[in-house]
Design a protein around this motif. Sequence first.
Motif, short mmCIF file in Angstrom:
data_model
loop_
_atom_site.label_atom_id
_atom_site.label_comp_id
_atom_site.label_asym_id
_atom_site.label_seq_id
_atom_site.Cartn_x
_atom_site.Cartn_y
_atom_site.Cartn_z
N GLU A 148 30.72 49.63 50.59
CA GLU A 148 32.11 50.31 50.50
C GLU A 148 32.19 50.85 48.91
OE1 GLU A 148 36.73 48.75 49.43
OE2 GLU A 148 35.28 47.14 50.69
N TYR A 149 32.55 51.80 48.92
CA TYR A 149 32.33 52.65 47.72
C TYR A 149 34.07 52.25 46.80
CZ TYR A 149 32.81 56.25 43.86
OH TYR A 149 32.83 56.86 42.68
N VAL A 150 33.67 51.74 45.56
CA VAL A 150 34.96 50.99 44.99
C VAL A 150 35.01 51.69 43.72
CG1 VAL A 150 34.54 48.79 46.03
CG2 VAL A 150 33.50 49.16 43.90
N GLY A 151 34.31 52.70 43.46
CA GLY A 151 34.32 53.63 42.01
C GLY A 151 34.27 53.04 40.92
N ASP A 152 35.58 53.02 40.00
CA ASP A 152 35.19 52.67 38.74
C ASP A 152 35.65 51.24 38.77
OD1 ASP A 152 37.90 52.97 38.76
OD2 ASP A 152 38.03 54.56 37.32
N ARG A 153 36.15 50.66 39.93
CA ARG A 153 36.42 49.02 39.94
C ARG A 153 35.42 48.06 40.41
NH1 ARG A 153 39.40 47.92 44.26
NH2 ARG A 153 39.07 49.78 45.32
N PHE A 154 34.28 48.78 40.32
CA PHE A 154 32.99 48.05 40.51
C PHE A 154 33.11 46.77 39.78
CE2 PHE A 154 28.69 46.66 40.04
CZ PHE A 154 28.37 46.67 41.22
N ALA A 155 33.01 46.78 38.56
CA ALA A 155 33.09 45.53 37.76
C ALA A 155 33.99 44.57 38.44
CB ALA A 155 33.25 45.68 36.31
N GLU A 156 35.27 44.81 38.67
CA GLU A 156 36.08 44.07 38.86
C GLU A 156 36.06 43.61 40.23
OE1 GLU A 156 40.76 45.27 40.38
OE2 GLU A 156 39.67 46.49 38.96
N GLU A 157 35.49 44.21 41.28
CA GLU A 157 35.41 43.79 42.39
C GLU A 157 34.02 42.77 42.65
OE1 GLU A 157 36.89 44.38 45.46
OE2 GLU A 157 38.46 45.39 44.20
N ALA A 158 32.99 43.26 41.74
CA ALA A 158 31.75 42.43 41.54
C ALA A 158 32.25 40.81 41.12
CB ALA A 158 30.93 42.97 40.83
N ARG A 159 33.26 40.74 40.15
CA ARG A 159 33.65 39.59 39.77
C ARG A 159 34.34 38.84 40.86
NH1 ARG A 159 33.22 38.73 34.48
NH2 ARG A 159 32.53 40.70 33.64
N LYS A 160 35.29 39.58 41.39
CA LYS A 160 35.96 38.79 42.73
C LYS A 160 34.83 38.23 43.63
CE LYS A 160 39.93 41.95 43.36
NZ LYS A 160 40.33 43.00 44.13
N MET A 161 34.10 38.82 43.96
CA MET A 161 33.00 38.49 45.00
C MET A 161 32.50 37.27 44.41
SD MET A 161 31.62 41.85 46.63
CE MET A 161 29.96 41.76 45.95
N ALA A 162 31.99 37.29 43.03
CA ALA A 162 31.35 36.15 42.38
C ALA A 162 32.37 34.87 42.50
CB ALA A 162 30.79 36.42 40.91
N ASP A 163 33.43 35.01 42.55
CA ASP A 163 34.46 34.00 42.41
C ASP A 163 34.64 33.50 43.68
OD1 ASP A 163 34.44 34.20 39.46
OD2 ASP A 163 36.58 35.39 39.67
#
Length: 149
Positions: free
Chosen positions: A96-111
């Motif tokens: 899924e392309y998340v654009g500039d929210r990548f860091a935010e989404e990656a963090r959510k997934m880690a949590d």
Amino acid sequence: MIQYSLICENDHKFEAWFKNASAYDVQSEKGVLECPLCGTRTVNKALMAPAVGKKSNQKAEAAPQKTMALSAGHPEQQEVREALRRLRSKVESEAEYVGDRFAEEARKMADDAEQKRGIYGEATAEEVTSLIEDEIDFMPLPRLPEEHN
Ligand SMILES: [Zn+2]
């Protein structure tokens, strides 16, 4: 800024930051890249496999990992470039392309393991640094030379 995993002729793997992909090429061609462990200047880019486990987990790092080194102008370069292109289009079609929210989404997934899914997008150098500091796994997508055209 772009981070590359590099590998020397003695199989030492290390990470280095470059301003961009061509900054790596220039330094590589000049032979100024040096292995911090043994000092050899025979250093190549290691293709990254998705990271396993956390940095602090030495066992995970020792697990067999497929790496390929590529030297500029090598006859197999075309082949490797083709493989990179396939990797990119696979990521682009399945994740899924998340654009500039990548860091935010990656963090959510880690949590939250339930959020885990394939994503790709853009991150600023600051975001990338902070993801690395927090030991969040991600993989820089290779840029292909023809994309600069
Ligand atoms: Zn070395």
